[in-house]
Design a protein around this motif. Sequence first.
Motif, PDB file in Angstrom:
ATOM      1  N   ILE A 428      31.601  43.791  -6.612  1.00 30.02           N
ATOM      2  CA  ILE A 428      31.806  44.057  -8.217  1.00 30.02           C
ATOM      3  C   ILE A 428      32.487  44.743  -8.835  1.00 30.02           C
ATOM      4  N   PHE A 429      33.277  45.775  -8.027  1.00 27.63           N
ATOM      5  CA  PHE A 429      33.842  46.917  -7.878  1.00 27.63           C
ATOM      6  C   PHE A 429      35.187  46.010  -7.551  1.00 27.63           C
ATOM      7  N   ARG A 430      35.831  45.624  -6.487  1.00 27.53           N
ATOM      8  CA  ARG A 430      36.654  45.022  -6.309  1.00 27.53           C
ATOM      9  C   ARG A 430      38.115  45.834  -7.214  1.00 27.53           C
ATOM     10  N   LYS A 431      38.139  45.347  -8.325  1.00 29.69           N
ATOM     11  CA  LYS A 431      39.256  46.098  -8.922  1.00 29.69           C
ATOM     12  C   LYS A 431      39.541  47.567  -9.092  1.00 29.69           C
ATOM     13  N   GLU A 432      39.065  48.069  -8.814  1.00 32.69           N
ATOM     14  CA  GLU A 432      38.433  49.774  -8.925  1.00 32.69           C
ATOM     15  C   GLU A 432      39.242  49.820  -7.727  1.00 32.69           C
ATOM     16  N   GLU A 433      40.259  51.048  -7.844  1.00 30.99           N
ATOM     17  CA  GLU A 433      40.807  52.055  -6.554  1.00 30.99           C
ATOM     18  C   GLU A 433      40.208  52.208  -5.645  1.00 30.99           C
ATOM     19  N   ASN A 434      38.924  52.877  -5.399  1.00 37.09           N
ATOM     20  CA  ASN A 434      37.986  52.683  -4.225  1.00 37.09           C
ATOM     21  C   ASN A 434      36.793  52.323  -4.192  1.00 37.09           C
ATOM     22  N   PRO A 435      36.627  50.290  -3.637  1.00 33.69           N
ATOM     23  CA  PRO A 435      35.871  50.072  -4.276  1.00 33.69           C
ATOM     24  C   PRO A 435      34.524  50.513  -3.729  1.00 33.69           C
ATOM     25  N   LYS A 436      34.812  50.892  -2.546  1.00 29.67           N
ATOM     26  CA  LYS A 436      33.450  51.152  -1.823  1.00 29.67           C
ATOM     27  C   LYS A 436      32.457  52.429  -1.987  1.00 29.67           C
ATOM     28  N   LYS A 437      34.085  53.441  -2.672  1.00 28.64           N
ATOM     29  CA  LYS A 437      33.352  54.787  -3.587  1.00 28.64           C
ATOM     30  C   LYS A 437      32.482  54.512  -4.740  1.00 28.64           C
ATOM     31  N   MET A 438      32.916  53.760  -5.519  1.00 33.13           N
ATOM     32  CA  MET A 438      32.434  53.435  -6.479  1.00 33.13           C
ATOM     33  C   MET A 438      30.587  52.876  -6.844  1.00 33.13           C
ATOM     34  N   ALA A 439      31.634  51.858  -5.885  1.00 33.16           N
ATOM     35  CA  ALA A 439      29.351  51.191  -5.208  1.00 33.16           C
ATOM     36  C   ALA A 439      28.107  52.248  -5.273  1.00 33.16           C
ATOM     37  N   LEU A 440      28.876  52.611  -3.818  1.00 33.07           N
ATOM     38  CA  LEU A 440      27.865  54.303  -3.753  1.00 33.07           C
ATOM     39  C   LEU A 440      27.387  54.761  -4.715  1.00 33.07           C
TER      40      LEU A 440
END
Length: 584
Positions: A428-440
């Motif tokens: 869902i956050f693949r376009k963000e700079e840090n997808p894993k951090k945003m997901a958490l």
Amino acid sequence: MNITSKDKINIDEDFKIEAGPGAGKTEFLVNHIKTVLQNSNRLSCARRVACITYTNTAVETILERIGKGVSDKVEVSTIHSFLYRNVVKPYCSFIPTEYELCCKNVKGHDEFYINNKYIREWFENEDLSELKHPNTKKQILSLPALNQALQNWLLSIKCVYKNGIVSFECDNKKAVGYDKNNKTHIGINAKSLKVLSNKITGLKKIYWRKGKMDHNDILYFSYILIDKYPFILNVLRAKFAYMFIDEYQDTNPIQSFILNEIRKKDTVVGVIGDKAQSIYKFQGAEPSLFDSFKVDKNNVYTICNNHRSTNQIIKFLNNIRNDISQVPCENVNDIEAIIYIGDRNAGYNKACELCCGETVVSLSRDNINSNAMKKEIEGKDLNRKLLEQYSEQDSNSERRNYILSFIQAIELAINGKYKEATKRIEWIFRKEENPKKMALYSLVKIIKIYKNYCDDTLMKFYDLICRTLNATLSGFRKGAAKDFYENTLYKSVAICINITEDNSNHITIHKAKGSEFENVMLVGNKHIKEFLLTPDLNNNEEHRIIYVAMSRAKRRLFLQIEELSDTDEMKISKTFNYLNVERL
């Protein structure tokens, strides 16, 4: 010959041991490995002991009990990990080019998963002109119900070995999808499934070209490599002087073939198991293979002890089976087993009261029931097709996948699976700079308001997701999707989520295999009545599943049945006159 888990046997001859629940199979296996390490002259810096067991949890248990400092002498693993490490990975380049496997991209193995892009590519590349109406290529791809039926069919895929031939098969009974227009389930017909079955290797090749391998592929390629290059067997024999296989009753024909080939010379092979606990037919396990494993009659043993359960539970278990009569070792007395007739939650609450606040673990036949127990959802007819209906009712795949991924992540996180939970929503956050951090970050934020939606509708959850996370999801017009969101509870969807490794007190029987609990309640199993009236552990896997559940209990055992006639209650009470039957 009867032995105990502490007895020693000949370390240089093949053996077979049958042992019931709580007999100390793991204790025997660990002691035997230690004896081999101390006394064998067949081991060297290049020759080791292989120990194969069924689950990663069992692997960790055995390694812990063996102790540190023997990792260079003993390899403990599951069968798939063993074959991947010792056959598929080192000889990957030997796999014939016709299978189109990209070896450099192979990074291990996992469960088979559905990729719609791969399915469409499969249909485009294969000659499927034999598919006729109402199951043409176009119909299967475009009609949601038929497409769902195809996916359900593919998810049942397994690797089979028959008459010297290895292949992939799917369960035709699974080829069913939900048609929302007619409000019924429709399936792909037998002729069409036969056509697709003949072409299924074409689908596998799409995965293989990308280096994607699942557990079935490990068995498939292990057989092909060993059959085409027999020298691999010589390498395995030279590397492993001993091979011990735990839970042998859960072996499938391919595994059995490979093990029997290895044991033809140079390697001592020993197996331990219990046919009454064979519950993995869906993975190809055949309990008859335990009988077909032949060794010298002097090396066939039985462990009759039970170190786990009370005298009352052991008596109950002995009355169910007629091949092994277990002997209590701890000589502990407690209450007789109790059968509760009525609602599962009411029965569970009664069991908790009787256990004076001690933990009672509920064991269910499937994930739906175990998840319903967690959320205290009552009802005999839980909707097992809800996820399929969700897919049918909400045609907006982006919105549906967003919501469903978050529900999966939330339920995983609640069960302590944060790493797996974060993975479910990273896309869902693949376009963000840090997808894993945003997901958490997003996951923690939405879990903080769990009480605001856990007992409310899916529409309420959708609204909160949009407001709390500023999600730009499509809105609703009047129609099926809006009705579904407004009339479906969040928790009704949540209980359909499968938690692979569950740390709660409400789990499935299959997940409880190999474990033990002080107090156990078996719930939501429609076969209990039949099991008590006419038990058949030899031919009925559902009965073996119930037996496995019952035998997890150490002190107190409870069984819950929704309904039971007075006549059947009298028959059960007559057969098991020591059981307590209580109507709720």
